[in-house]
Design an enzyme around this catalytic site. Structure first.
Site, PDB file in Angstrom:
ATOM      1  N   ARG A   1       0.846  -1.185   0.000  1.00 47.71           N
ATOM      2  CA  ARG A   1       0.000   0.000   0.000  1.00 47.71           C
ATOM      3  C   ARG A   1       0.888   1.243   0.000  1.00 47.71           C
ATOM      4  O   ARG A   1       1.869   1.319   0.723  1.00 47.71           O
ATOM      5  CB  ARG A   1      -0.914  -0.001   1.226  1.00 47.71           C
ATOM      6  CG  ARG A   1      -1.823   1.209   1.308  1.00 47.71           C
ATOM      7  CD  ARG A   1      -2.818   1.105   2.470  1.00 47.71           C
ATOM      8  NE  ARG A   1      -3.865   0.127   2.184  1.00 47.71           N
ATOM      9  CZ  ARG A   1      -4.091  -0.941   2.899  1.00 47.71           C
ATOM     10  NH1 ARG A   1      -3.324  -1.203   3.939  1.00 47.71           N
ATOM     11  NH2 ARG A   1      -5.071  -1.779   2.601  1.00 47.71           N
TER      12      ARG A   1
ATOM     13  N   GLY B   1       0.666   5.840  -0.850  1.00 48.16           N
ATOM     14  CA  GLY B   1      -0.227   6.960  -0.598  1.00 48.16           C
ATOM     15  C   GLY B   1      -1.312   7.075  -1.634  1.00 48.16           C
ATOM     16  O   GLY B   1      -2.413   7.555  -1.347  1.00 48.16           O
ATOM     17  N   MET B   2      -1.051   6.593  -2.879  1.00 46.46           N
ATOM     18  CA  MET B   2      -2.013   6.773  -3.957  1.00 46.46           C
ATOM     19  C   MET B   2      -2.688   5.463  -4.366  1.00 46.46           C
ATOM     20  O   MET B   2      -3.828   5.453  -4.824  1.00 46.46           O
ATOM     21  CB  MET B   2      -1.296   7.382  -5.163  1.00 46.46           C
ATOM     22  CG  MET B   2      -2.216   7.792  -6.309  1.00 46.46           C
ATOM     23  SD  MET B   2      -1.299   8.634  -7.614  1.00 46.46           S
ATOM     24  CE  MET B   2      -0.190   7.358  -8.151  1.00 46.46           C
TER      25      MET B   2
ATOM     26  N   GLU C   1      -2.856   0.801  -3.994  1.00 47.97           N
ATOM     27  CA  GLU C   1      -2.597  -0.394  -3.209  1.00 47.97           C
ATOM     28  C   GLU C   1      -2.497  -1.577  -4.145  1.00 47.97           C
ATOM     29  O   GLU C   1      -3.086  -1.583  -5.240  1.00 47.97           O
ATOM     30  CB  GLU C   1      -3.708  -0.627  -2.186  1.00 47.97           C
ATOM     31  CG  GLU C   1      -5.088  -0.830  -2.780  1.00 47.97           C
ATOM     32  CD  GLU C   1      -6.170  -0.989  -1.708  1.00 47.97           C
ATOM     33  OE1 GLU C   1      -5.817  -0.912  -0.529  1.00 47.97           O
ATOM     34  OE2 GLU C   1      -7.347  -1.186  -2.074  1.00 47.97           O
TER      35      GLU C   1
ATOM     36  N   LYS D   1      -3.068  -3.757  -9.031  1.00 50.15           N
ATOM     37  CA  LYS D   1      -2.847  -2.456  -8.405  1.00 50.15           C
ATOM     38  C   LYS D   1      -4.003  -1.531  -8.768  1.00 50.15           C
ATOM     39  O   LYS D   1      -4.375  -1.415  -9.937  1.00 50.15           O
ATOM     40  CB  LYS D   1      -1.518  -1.848  -8.863  1.00 50.15           C
ATOM     41  CG  LYS D   1      -1.176  -0.559  -8.115  1.00 50.15           C
ATOM     42  CD  LYS D   1       0.260  -0.129  -8.364  1.00 50.15           C
ATOM     43  CE  LYS D   1       0.626   1.079  -7.510  1.00 50.15           C
ATOM     44  NZ  LYS D   1       2.038   1.483  -7.685  1.00 50.15           N
TER      45      LYS D   1
ATOM     46  N   ASP E   1      13.280   6.516  -7.925  1.00 51.84           N
ATOM     47  CA  ASP E   1      13.164   6.011  -6.557  1.00 51.84           C
ATOM     48  C   ASP E   1      13.765   4.608  -6.442  1.00 51.84           C
ATOM     49  O   ASP E   1      13.189   3.712  -5.821  1.00 51.84           O
ATOM     50  CB  ASP E   1      11.705   6.000  -6.109  1.00 51.84           C
ATOM     51  CG  ASP E   1      11.569   5.821  -4.590  1.00 51.84           C
ATOM     52  OD1 ASP E   1      12.526   6.170  -3.874  1.00 51.84           O
ATOM     53  OD2 ASP E   1      10.517   5.337  -4.145  1.00 51.84           O
TER      54      ASP E   1
END
Length: 590
Positions: A47, A49-50, A52, A68, A161
């Site tokens: 999960r 922030g935007m 899951e 997703k 990232d």
């Protein structure tokens, strides 16, 4: 902001009402995810922030997939666009280390979802924290990550990232780069950015909106400053992970990662943790990947090549010889300054890089076989020498118990001797008994040197009462000096040995002159007459005195032989070690 990739058209599917749903400006048919007959949804396995990620089973093919979908009930158009961009980017990166996207669809609320290959295993972050995996396996996995990043860069995509928690190592050797949700497609020479909607994965793995993009500790300096980033930012992240694998610790501390990123920290794993014995080619490529200037960083493919060459055993021989030459020069300079410890370390490292280095071999041979040119030794060497000397002293003390105890073999003869002073004779036996106890105790735990020397002096004084200071007593003093001069503390202080020897020899004469002790010798016309004052000398047979001298000399000879044997054995071990070292070290070039 325009996207260079063509807009993705939502798939059409039947809804319960039969009416198309709209997403932004594109009409779609509303389909509930849970009502799709081809999928059986399971638990949430991830999960952010935007969105899951849900474990799902594709009933059509009977395979496990990951689904997703967006979490928010009413996401902004920018968030929806970002979600679609992630699916589109990941779908177009067809690489074995990137999970393929199977399908894109919309749920009953008109929000998008996509399914992809379900990845199982352990993250690189978990393996680094556990410290149970060999570096070779982690390096092989990082090679696959570098290749995946290089493919993305060739298609003008920057992940932004890359970090250990986004790298999954499967149970069967597979490696996957996860979470392309914050990736950007470059336009021209710059990457697309949208500061108002940038998502930030925090250290706990949850993405947050409105902060810096990336994960502190793995972001490049320009990324921390909020500048537009390109492939070099991913390279910095790859270098951070390589650093952590090689050094065994993160490049930047977790509690101060951003400040550490902006300072000029050590980028060399070998300098951070010399005990890890980092290969020089990996140390070099890692430092280059972490360069502050993005233009000085190599490509992701170059990092992969360097790591793979190391794993394949194709090491940079010339680079190693160059490093060996510098270290050998440093060792020679240290040797000329008298710093043998630094010279040995540098020469040893030079031989590790290049075993054929003649200069390093000559320096090591000189230091090991010929000995250092300075009298100073490292603290650990002094401690080791002190420990060895203590062992030898205890061994000598154990051997000295027999000579001191030998006098008690004369006890059965006392009734047959003409004793004129039983108190003095008893004092002699007590003194020797005390020395037996002191030497035995010294052989076990050690006693102060002052106590030992005092006991020797008193025993010699009382022993001189048996037959005078000129009979047998000098032999006993020679045996004492033979042992005492081997003690490092006394050996380093010749004046102390001279003072003790003179004091011990002169003590009987001084006490007799002062009237404390009865005279034990006299000067006659025939020479010096040594009589002693324990036995009646006129009634003592001459053969007994001769036998006493012979016995004392034999005991001293036995004791001296033991000390000489110990020294010979130590010298033999030294020469054997030197012989082994001569054959271990490469032969210097003629």
């Amino acid at each position: 902001m325009s996207d260079p990739v063509d807009p993705l058209t939502p798939t059409q599917a039947a809804t319960e009402s039969g009416e198309p749903a709209t997403l932004g400006t594109a009409p779609v048919e509303r389909v509930s995810v849970r009502d799709i007959p081809t999928y059986e949804l399971g638990e949430v396995i991830g999960r952010g922030g935007m969105g899951e990620v849900i474990a799902a089973r594709d009933r059509t093919f009977g395979r496990e997939v990951a689904l997703k979908r967006m979490r928010a009930d009413s996401p902004s158009p920018e968030h929806v666009e970002r979600f679609l961009r992630e699916a589109r980017i990941q779908a177009r990166l067809d690489h074995p280390a990137i999970a393929p996207v199977h399908e894109l669809g919309y749920d009953s609320d008109g929000l998008p979802y996509f399914t992809m290959k379900r990845v199982g295993g352990a993250t690189l972050a978990a393996l680094l924290e556990a410290k149970t995996e060999k570096p070779q396996r982690l390096l092989r996995a990082l090679v696959d990550v570098c290749h995946a990043a290089e493919l993305a860069h060739s298609r003008r995509i920057v992940h932004r990232d890359l970090k250990p928690s986004n790298i999954m190592l499967g149970d069967y050797g597979e490696v996957y780069v996860l979470d392309w949700g914050v990736a950007r497609v470059m336009t021209g020479d710059r990457a697309q950015t949208s500061p108002s909607t940038d998502d930030v994965p925090s250290l706990d793995g949850v993405t947050k909106a409105g902060a810096l993009l990336g994960t502190p500790g793995y972001m490049a300096p320009e990324q921390v400053r909020g500048e537009a980033v390109g492939p070099a930012a991913d390279v910095y992240s790859l270098g951070s992970m390589l650093f952590e694998i090689l050094a065994g610790e993160p490049l930047h501390p977790r509690n101060d990662a951003i400040a550490s990123t902006m300072t000029n920290v050590s980028r060399s794993p070998s300098q951070r943790n010399p005990a890890r014995a980092v290969a020089p080619e990996l140390d070099t490529i890692c430092a280059a990947a972490l360069a502050t200037d993005p233009n000085l960083r190599p490509s992701a493919g170059a990092i992969a090549t360097a790591i793979q060459d190391y794993l394949d055993g194709d090491r940079d021989v010339e680079r190693r010889r160059e490093l060996a030459g510098k270290l050998a020069s440093s060792a020679r300079a240290a040797l000329e300054k008298g710093d043998s410890a630094h010279a040995m370390r540098s020469a040893g490292r030079a031989l590790a890089f290049d075993p054929t280095s003649s200069e390093a071999t000559a320096i090591v041979t000189q230091l090991v076989l010929a000995g250092p040119s300075t009298t100073e030794t490292p603290d650990e060497v002094d401690a080791a020498l002190e420990k060895e000397e203590q062992r030898l002293m205890r061994q000598r003390s154990k051997r000295a118990v027999l000579p001191y105890g030998a006098i008690f073999s004369t006890l059965p003869l006392v009734p047959f001797l003409h004793v004129q002073s039983y108190p003095m004779l008893a004092a002699v036996y007590v003194a020797f008994a005390l020395m037996v106890g002191i030497t035995w105790l010294n052989s076990r735990v050690g006693v102060p040197i002052l106590l030992t020397l005092t006991g020797h002096a008193i025993t010699a004084l009382l022993f001189s009462r048996l037959a005078g200071p000129f009979i047998i007593t000098p032999i006993m003093l020679c045996a004492i000096l033979l042992s005492a001069t081997s003690i490092p503390w006394l050996n380093r202080r010749p004046l102390a040995i001279l003072v003790w020897t003179c004091g011990t020899v002169m003590l009987p004469f001084v006490l007799e002159w002062a009237g404390v002790l009865a005279p034990s010798w006299a000067m006659t016309s025939d020479g010096i007459l040594s009589t002693g004052n324990v036995f009646v000398q006129s009634q003592m047979p001459a053969s007994l005195g001769i036998a006493g001298n012979v016995a004392a000399i034999c005991l001293v000879a036995f004791y001296a032989r033991g000390i000489g044997r110990d020294r010979r054995e130590a010298q033999r071990r030294l020469f054997l070690q030197a012989w082994h070292l001569r054959h271990l070290l490469p032969k210097p070039a003629e």
